[in-house]
Scaffold this motif. Structure first.
Motif, mmCIF file in Angstrom:
data_model
loop_
_atom_site.group_PDB
_atom_site.id
_atom_site.type_symbol
_atom_site.label_atom_id
_atom_site.label_comp_id
_atom_site.label_asym_id
_atom_site.label_seq_id
_atom_site.Cartn_x
_atom_site.Cartn_y
_atom_site.Cartn_z
ATOM 1 N N GLY A 11 -18.544 -27.158 27.627
ATOM 2 C CA GLY A 11 -18.225 -28.418 27.631
ATOM 3 C C GLY A 11 -18.665 -29.057 29.213
ATOM 4 N N ALA A 12 -18.572 -30.211 29.381
ATOM 5 C CA ALA A 12 -19.012 -30.837 30.512
ATOM 6 C C ALA A 12 -18.521 -30.212 31.704
ATOM 7 N N GLY A 13 -17.265 -29.523 31.597
ATOM 8 C CA GLY A 13 -16.722 -28.809 32.809
ATOM 9 C C GLY A 13 -17.537 -27.726 33.519
ATOM 10 N N THR A 22 -18.344 -35.011 34.596
ATOM 11 C CA THR A 22 -17.854 -34.875 33.245
ATOM 12 C C THR A 22 -17.466 -36.037 32.678
ATOM 13 N N PHE A 23 -16.902 -36.265 31.323
ATOM 14 C CA PHE A 23 -16.888 -37.431 30.695
ATOM 15 C C PHE A 23 -15.541 -38.214 31.025
ATOM 16 N N ARG A 24 -14.261 -37.364 31.152
ATOM 17 C CA ARG A 24 -13.349 -37.954 30.862
ATOM 18 C C ARG A 24 -12.202 -37.445 32.032
ATOM 19 N N ASP A 25 -12.759 -36.964 33.138
ATOM 20 C CA ASP A 25 -12.052 -36.714 34.254
ATOM 21 C C ASP A 25 -12.078 -37.944 34.844
ATOM 22 N N LEU A 29 -18.279 -39.714 33.533
ATOM 23 C CA LEU A 29 -19.187 -40.800 33.095
ATOM 24 C C LEU A 29 -18.898 -41.950 32.073
ATOM 25 N N TRP A 30 -17.863 -41.651 31.542
ATOM 26 C CA TRP A 30 -17.433 -42.918 30.567
ATOM 27 C C TRP A 30 -16.707 -43.926 31.482
ATOM 28 N N GLU A 31 -16.398 -43.764 32.542
ATOM 29 C CA GLU A 31 -15.908 -44.897 33.276
ATOM 30 C C GLU A 31 -16.850 -45.909 33.693
ATOM 31 N N LEU A 105 -24.907 -28.699 20.585
ATOM 32 C CA LEU A 105 -24.358 -29.344 19.496
ATOM 33 C C LEU A 105 -24.677 -30.886 19.581
ATOM 34 N N HIS A 106 -24.879 -31.354 20.917
ATOM 35 C CA HIS A 106 -24.893 -32.739 20.989
ATOM 36 C C HIS A 106 -26.439 -33.367 21.622
ATOM 37 N N GLY A 107 -27.314 -32.346 21.208
ATOM 38 C CA GLY A 107 -28.741 -32.726 21.746
ATOM 39 C C GLY A 107 -29.114 -32.163 22.975
ATOM 40 N N GLY A 171 -14.539 -25.305 29.923
ATOM 41 C CA GLY A 171 -14.724 -26.694 30.427
ATOM 42 C C GLY A 171 -14.982 -27.892 29.546
ATOM 43 N N THR A 172 -14.102 -27.732 28.304
ATOM 44 C CA THR A 172 -13.943 -28.885 27.435
ATOM 45 C C THR A 172 -12.691 -29.456 27.178
ATOM 46 N N SER A 173 -12.359 -30.751 27.132
ATOM 47 C CA SER A 173 -11.085 -31.290 26.820
ATOM 48 C C SER A 173 -10.724 -31.066 25.303
ATOM 49 N N MET A 174 -11.830 -30.641 24.496
ATOM 50 C CA MET A 174 -11.333 -30.466 23.251
ATOM 51 C C MET A 174 -10.957 -31.717 22.264
ATOM 52 N N VAL A 195 -11.018 -21.291 29.964
ATOM 53 C CA VAL A 195 -11.051 -21.535 31.139
ATOM 54 C C VAL A 195 -11.393 -22.828 31.544
ATOM 55 N N ASP A 196 -10.480 -23.414 32.138
ATOM 56 C CA ASP A 196 -10.312 -24.805 32.419
ATOM 57 C C ASP A 196 -9.208 -24.946 33.579
ATOM 58 N N PRO A 197 -9.545 -25.951 34.747
ATOM 59 C CA PRO A 197 -8.256 -26.031 35.650
ATOM 60 C C PRO A 197 -7.410 -26.888 35.114
ATOM 61 N N THR A 215 -11.540 -23.214 37.717
ATOM 62 C CA THR A 215 -12.856 -23.775 37.385
ATOM 63 C C THR A 215 -14.010 -22.792 36.662
ATOM 64 N N ALA A 216 -15.077 -23.332 36.549
ATOM 65 C CA ALA A 216 -16.053 -22.316 35.931
ATOM 66 C C ALA A 216 -16.306 -21.324 36.938
ATOM 67 N N GLU A 217 -16.627 -21.520 38.176
ATOM 68 C CA GLU A 217 -17.233 -20.848 39.059
ATOM 69 C C GLU A 217 -15.977 -19.989 39.482
HETATM 70 N N1 APR Z 1 -14.639 -26.018 35.553
HETATM 71 C C1 APR Z 1 -14.229 -25.888 34.211
HETATM 72 N N2 APR Z 1 -13.693 -26.725 33.617
HETATM 73 C C2 APR Z 1 -13.733 -28.279 34.265
HETATM 74 C C3 APR Z 1 -14.055 -28.390 35.699
HETATM 75 C C4 APR Z 1 -14.584 -27.106 36.253
HETATM 76 N N3 APR Z 1 -15.235 -27.309 37.740
HETATM 77 N N4 APR Z 1 -13.758 -29.819 36.115
HETATM 78 C C5 APR Z 1 -13.299 -30.163 35.063
HETATM 79 N N5 APR Z 1 -13.372 -29.394 33.825
HETATM 80 C C6 APR Z 1 -12.565 -29.659 32.613
HETATM 81 C C7 APR Z 1 -11.793 -30.707 32.591
HETATM 82 O O1 APR Z 1 -10.421 -30.356 33.014
HETATM 83 C C8 APR Z 1 -11.704 -31.225 31.116
HETATM 84 O O2 APR Z 1 -10.672 -30.352 30.238
HETATM 85 O O3 APR Z 1 -13.862 -30.046 31.838
HETATM 86 C C9 APR Z 1 -13.417 -30.843 30.682
HETATM 87 C C10 APR Z 1 -14.108 -32.027 30.450
HETATM 88 O O4 APR Z 1 -13.724 -32.589 29.682
HETATM 89 P P1 APR Z 1 -14.638 -33.835 29.008
HETATM 90 O O5 APR Z 1 -15.312 -34.658 30.099
HETATM 91 O O6 APR Z 1 -14.038 -34.603 27.779
HETATM 92 O O7 APR Z 1 -15.879 -33.236 28.381
HETATM 93 P P2 APR Z 1 -16.362 -32.432 27.094
HETATM 94 O O8 APR Z 1 -14.862 -31.957 26.762
HETATM 95 O O9 APR Z 1 -17.481 -31.693 27.253
HETATM 96 O O10 APR Z 1 -16.763 -33.842 26.115
HETATM 97 C C11 APR Z 1 -16.991 -33.482 24.844
HETATM 98 O O11 APR Z 1 -17.537 -35.711 24.618
HETATM 99 O O12 APR Z 1 -18.537 -37.694 25.173
HETATM 100 C C12 APR Z 1 -18.635 -36.664 24.262
HETATM 101 O O13 APR Z 1 -20.889 -35.919 23.807
HETATM 102 C C13 APR Z 1 -19.806 -35.914 24.968
HETATM 103 O O14 APR Z 1 -20.290 -33.752 24.844
HETATM 104 C C14 APR Z 1 -19.421 -34.459 25.252
HETATM 105 C C15 APR Z 1 -18.164 -34.569 24.577
#
Ligand code: APR
Length: 232
Positions: A11-13, A22-25, A29-31, A105-107, A171-174, A195-197, A215-217
């Motif tokens: 995911g975005a992380g 990311t989207f929801r930190d 991006l959604w802010e 999955l999302h293009g 890196g996804t908030s699931m 793997v997610d902080p 974090t990922a790195e």
């Molecule tokens: N390394 C790993 N994970 C990280 C890092 C990092 N450096 N920084 C933040 N994260 C984690 C956050 O803790 C969070 O769990 O990445 C996750 C980001 O979550 P979202 O912003 O919700 O992104 P994502 O889960 O990919 O969103 C899924 O939502 O808006 C739609 O289509 C969009 O694909 C996206 C989908």
């Protein structure tokens, strides 16, 4: 002997340390954006210029970022394993890092498609504006799965996950379905590494889950090293 299959759900992380929001930190991006205005078919119908500019900004930004150590470690994993990346991300950083099997999955930001025929997809690295049409005169749109739209690659992703010997989630908030449901397609005894902080998963939900609160790195390269060592 055939290589063990590793499925990596990102995911975005995954791309945060490459400089992509990311989207929801916080400051995500959604802010400041109404998702339904900039990432839905209704929003595109109501104000196509706003939507096209939202993705033009993200596409321009993508021209300036590079894969991070997490992406590169996942590409290295292919030296010893049969790796499939299933990503929610629309960037091309996994491909840039050298991963050879990536399912989006999302293009993808660097692709556009006809508003009339979803299978008519073109590579596109510049701004997309009203009046940019396919060969049949139909307006082009970002090749992005918007909220409320079907996820065409879901079945492919589910079949891949069902065959996994190991699953890594990074890196996804699931919080977004159906992508978040993929973890449930992993065979029962498959080891899952998360793997997610700020991990958003309950260990009790899965009987073979290792949560790496990094974090990922920080977390992916050592995990890749451990997986290679498990082959020795
Ligand atoms: N390394 C790993 N994970 C990280 C890092 C990092 N450096 N920084 C933040 N994260 C984690 C956050 O803790 C969070 O769990 O990445 C996750 C980001 O979550 P979202 O912003 O919700 O992104 P994502 O889960 O990919 O969103 C899924 O939502 O808006 C739609 O289509 C969009 O694909 C996206 C989908």
């Amino acid at each position: 002997m055939s290589k063990q299959k590793i499925v990596v759900l990102t995911g975005a992380g995954m791309s945060a340390e490459s400089g992509l929001k990311t989207f929801r930190d916080e400051n995500g991006l959604w802010e400041g954006h109404d998702v339904m205005q900039v990432a839905s078919p209704q929003g595109f119908a109501r104000n196509p210029e706003l939507v096209l500019e939202f993705y033009n900004q993200r596409r321009r930004q993508l021209m300036d970022v590079v894969p991070n150590k997490g992406h590169l470690a996942l590409a290295e994993l292919e030296q010893g394993f049969d790796v499939s990346i299933v990503t929610q991300n629309v960037d091309n950083l996994h491909e840039q890092a050298g991963s050879s099997h990536v399912v989006h999955l999302h293009g993808e930001l660097f692709k556009v498609r006809s508003t009339v025929n979803e299978n008519h997809v073109l590579e596109w690295k510049k701004d997309l504006v009203l009046g940019d049409t396919d060969d049949y005169g139909h307006q082009l749109r970002p090749h992005i799965v918007w909220f409320g739209e079907m996820v065409p690659m879901l079945e492919t992703a589910a079949k891949i996950t069902q065959m996994a010997d190991i699953v890594i989630i990074i890196g996804t908030s699931m919080q977004v379905y159906p992508a978040a449901s993929l973890i449930h397609y992993a065979p029962d005894q498959t080891p899952i590494y998360f793997v997610d902080p700020r991990p958003n998963i309950r260990s009790s939900d899965f009987n073979n889950l290792t949560v790496i609160s990094k974090t990922a790195e920080e977390g992916v390269p050592p995990l890749v090293t451990d997986l290679f060592n498990s082959l020795l």
